[in-house]
Design a protein around this motif. Structure first.
Motif, mmCIF file in Angstrom:
data_model
loop_
_atom_site.group_PDB
_atom_site.id
_atom_site.type_symbol
_atom_site.label_atom_id
_atom_site.label_comp_id
_atom_site.label_asym_id
_atom_site.label_seq_id
_atom_site.Cartn_x
_atom_site.Cartn_y
_atom_site.Cartn_z
ATOM 1 N N ARG A 1 44.106 101.392 78.882
ATOM 2 C CA ARG A 1 43.120 100.443 78.354
ATOM 3 C C ARG A 1 43.726 99.652 77.184
ATOM 4 N NH1 ARG A 1 38.152 98.314 79.854
ATOM 5 N NH2 ARG A 1 37.063 97.683 77.991
ATOM 6 N N ILE A 2 44.443 100.339 76.299
ATOM 7 C CA ILE A 2 45.081 99.667 75.168
ATOM 8 C C ILE A 2 46.091 98.634 75.668
ATOM 9 C CG2 ILE A 2 46.679 100.020 73.235
ATOM 10 C CD1 ILE A 2 45.200 102.747 72.798
ATOM 11 N N SER A 3 46.852 99.000 76.677
ATOM 12 C CA SER A 3 47.836 98.083 77.258
ATOM 13 C C SER A 3 47.149 96.858 77.856
ATOM 14 C CB SER A 3 48.653 98.805 78.327
ATOM 15 O OG SER A 3 49.526 97.914 78.965
ATOM 16 N N LEU A 4 46.051 97.076 78.557
ATOM 17 C CA LEU A 4 45.303 95.965 79.151
ATOM 18 C C LEU A 4 44.784 95.023 78.075
ATOM 19 C CD1 LEU A 4 43.824 94.405 81.363
ATOM 20 C CD2 LEU A 4 42.044 96.175 81.302
ATOM 21 N N ILE A 5 44.177 95.565 77.040
ATOM 22 C CA ILE A 5 43.633 94.727 75.959
ATOM 23 C C ILE A 5 44.760 93.957 75.273
ATOM 24 C CG2 ILE A 5 42.404 94.763 73.740
ATOM 25 C CD1 ILE A 5 40.658 95.312 76.308
ATOM 26 N N ALA A 6 45.905 94.593 75.093
ATOM 27 C CA ALA A 6 47.046 93.912 74.470
ATOM 28 C C ALA A 6 47.524 92.746 75.336
ATOM 29 C CB ALA A 6 48.183 94.901 74.234
ATOM 30 N N LYS A 7 47.618 92.965 76.644
ATOM 31 C CA LYS A 7 48.070 91.892 77.540
ATOM 32 C C LYS A 7 47.045 90.756 77.595
ATOM 33 C CE LYS A 7 51.044 94.737 80.400
ATOM 34 N NZ LYS A 7 52.342 94.185 80.155
ATOM 35 N N LEU A 8 45.765 91.092 77.629
ATOM 36 C CA LEU A 8 44.738 90.050 77.593
ATOM 37 C C LEU A 8 44.809 89.279 76.279
ATOM 38 C CD1 LEU A 8 41.646 91.846 79.179
ATOM 39 C CD2 LEU A 8 42.908 89.916 80.143
ATOM 40 N N SER A 9 45.036 89.984 75.177
ATOM 41 C CA SER A 9 45.138 89.329 73.869
ATOM 42 C C SER A 9 46.287 88.325 73.837
ATOM 43 C CB SER A 9 45.339 90.368 72.761
ATOM 44 O OG SER A 9 44.202 91.184 72.635
ATOM 45 N N VAL A 10 47.411 88.687 74.440
ATOM 46 C CA VAL A 10 48.555 87.780 74.500
ATOM 47 C C VAL A 10 48.196 86.536 75.316
ATOM 48 C CG1 VAL A 10 50.890 87.500 75.454
ATOM 49 C CG2 VAL A 10 50.320 89.540 74.128
ATOM 50 N N GLU A 11 47.561 86.729 76.467
ATOM 51 C CA GLU A 11 47.168 85.584 77.304
ATOM 52 C C GLU A 11 46.169 84.687 76.576
ATOM 53 O OE1 GLU A 11 48.406 84.482 80.155
ATOM 54 O OE2 GLU A 11 49.807 86.150 80.229
ATOM 55 N N ILE A 12 45.212 85.292 75.893
ATOM 56 C CA ILE A 12 44.217 84.517 75.133
ATOM 57 C C ILE A 12 44.919 83.699 74.059
ATOM 58 C CG2 ILE A 12 42.314 84.731 73.481
ATOM 59 C CD1 ILE A 12 41.416 87.203 75.191
ATOM 60 N N ASN A 13 45.852 84.323 73.360
ATOM 61 C CA ASN A 13 46.594 83.612 72.313
ATOM 62 C C ASN A 13 47.444 82.498 72.908
ATOM 63 O OD1 ASN A 13 47.574 82.974 69.781
ATOM 64 N ND2 ASN A 13 49.142 84.541 69.814
ATOM 65 N N HIS B 1 46.950 80.765 75.649
ATOM 66 C CA HIS B 1 46.187 79.673 76.248
ATOM 67 C C HIS B 1 45.185 79.026 75.298
ATOM 68 C CE1 HIS B 1 47.756 80.069 80.315
ATOM 69 N NE2 HIS B 1 47.808 81.367 80.065
ATOM 70 N N TRP B 2 44.614 79.817 74.400
ATOM 71 C CA TRP B 2 43.585 79.281 73.519
ATOM 72 C C TRP B 2 43.988 79.290 72.046
ATOM 73 C CZ3 TRP B 2 39.550 82.707 76.361
ATOM 74 C CH2 TRP B 2 39.153 82.070 77.540
ATOM 75 N N GLY B 3 45.116 79.929 71.720
ATOM 76 C CA GLY B 3 45.551 79.983 70.333
ATOM 77 C C GLY B 3 44.677 80.852 69.446
ATOM 78 N N ILE B 4 44.016 81.843 70.049
ATOM 79 C CA ILE B 4 43.120 82.735 69.315
ATOM 80 C C ILE B 4 43.674 84.155 69.392
ATOM 81 C CG2 ILE B 4 40.793 83.714 69.232
ATOM 82 C CD1 ILE B 4 39.837 81.184 70.719
ATOM 83 N N GLU B 5 43.801 84.802 68.241
ATOM 84 C CA GLU B 5 44.211 86.207 68.210
ATOM 85 C C GLU B 5 42.971 87.024 67.881
ATOM 86 O OE1 GLU B 5 47.774 87.393 66.209
ATOM 87 O OE2 GLU B 5 48.551 85.344 66.315
ATOM 88 N N ASP B 6 42.382 87.635 68.925
ATOM 89 C CA ASP B 6 41.132 88.362 68.726
ATOM 90 C C ASP B 6 41.018 89.490 69.741
ATOM 91 O OD1 ASP B 6 38.527 89.244 68.392
ATOM 92 O OD2 ASP B 6 37.696 87.234 68.204
ATOM 93 N N LYS B 7 41.210 90.715 69.279
ATOM 94 C CA LYS B 7 41.129 91.886 70.149
ATOM 95 C C LYS B 7 39.710 92.064 70.699
ATOM 96 C CE LYS B 7 41.078 96.734 69.670
ATOM 97 N NZ LYS B 7 41.102 97.818 68.763
ATOM 98 N N THR B 8 38.711 91.760 69.899
ATOM 99 C CA THR B 8 37.326 91.897 70.336
ATOM 100 C C THR B 8 37.040 90.951 71.495
ATOM 101 O OG1 THR B 8 36.679 92.527 68.100
ATOM 102 C CG2 THR B 8 34.914 91.845 69.580
ATOM 103 N N LEU B 9 37.568 89.736 71.436
ATOM 104 C CA LEU B 9 37.408 88.790 72.533
ATOM 105 C C LEU B 9 38.080 89.320 73.793
ATOM 106 C CD1 LEU B 9 36.460 86.081 73.661
ATOM 107 C CD2 LEU B 9 38.542 85.057 72.708
ATOM 108 N N ALA B 10 39.247 89.905 73.652
ATOM 109 C CA ALA B 10 39.942 90.488 74.807
ATOM 110 C C ALA B 10 39.118 91.615 75.422
ATOM 111 C CB ALA B 10 41.323 91.002 74.394
ATOM 112 N N GLU B 11 38.518 92.447 74.584
ATOM 113 C CA GLU B 11 37.670 93.531 75.080
ATOM 114 C C GLU B 11 36.446 92.978 75.801
ATOM 115 O OE1 GLU B 11 37.047 95.783 71.525
ATOM 116 O OE2 GLU B 11 38.910 96.900 71.776
ATOM 117 N N PHE B 12 35.869 91.901 75.264
ATOM 118 C CA PHE B 12 34.708 91.279 75.898
ATOM 119 C C PHE B 12 35.083 90.698 77.264
ATOM 120 C CE2 PHE B 12 31.937 87.549 76.567
ATOM 121 C CZ PHE B 12 30.726 88.228 76.720
#
Length: 105
Positions: free
Chosen positions: A17-29, A31-42
Motif C-alpha cells: 500500500r505504501i508503495s502504491l501511494i508513493a507511485k501515485l504521488s509521483v504521478e500526481i506530482n 502531471h499536476w505539480g502537486i505533492e500530496d500524499k492525502t490526494l494520492a490516498e483519495f
C-alpha cells in the motif's frame, strides 16, 4: 506460527500500500505539480471503489480532477496492479508488453 505468518502478510500488504501511494504521488506530482500524499490516498480509494476505468475516470471528474483519459488509465492501472485488487487492467495488451506476469488471465 500461524499468527506470525499472518503478521507477515499484513506487513507485506502495508508495504504494498505504501508503495502504491508513493507511485501515485509521483504521478500526481509529474502531471499536476502537486505533492500530496492525502490526494494520492483519495485517488487510490476512488480506484478501488470503481467498477471500471470509465467509472474511475468519471469519479475523478465528479471530484474536480482534471484528468485526461491517459492519466486516469495510468492511475487505474497502478491501483489495479499494485493495490492487490483482482480486476482487469485498462489496455491489458500494453501492460502485457511491459510486465506479462502482472496481467490477469
Amino acid at each position: 506460527f500461524l499468527v506470525a505468518a499472518r503478521g507477515k502478510g499484513d506487513a507485506m500488504d502495508r508495504l504494498q500500500r505504501i508503495s502504491l501511494i508513493a507511485k501515485l504521488s509521483v504521478e500526481i506530482n509529474n502531471h499536476w505539480g502537486i505533492e500530496d500524499k492525502t490526494l494520492a490516498e483519495f485517488i487510490c480509494s476512488l480506484g478501488e471503489e470503481s467498477k471500471s476505468l470509465d467509472d474511475f475516470h468519471e469519479r475523478l471528474g465528479d471530484n474536480g480532477a482534471d484528468a485526461t483519459p491517459q492519466l486516469a488509465q495510468t492511475f487505474y492501472n497502478l491501483i489495479m496492479t499494485l493495490g492487490g485488487k483482482k480486476a482487469k487492467l485498462a489496455n491489458p495488451s500494453a501492460a502485457a508488453i511491459r510486465r506479462p506476469d502482472l496481467v490477469p488471465p
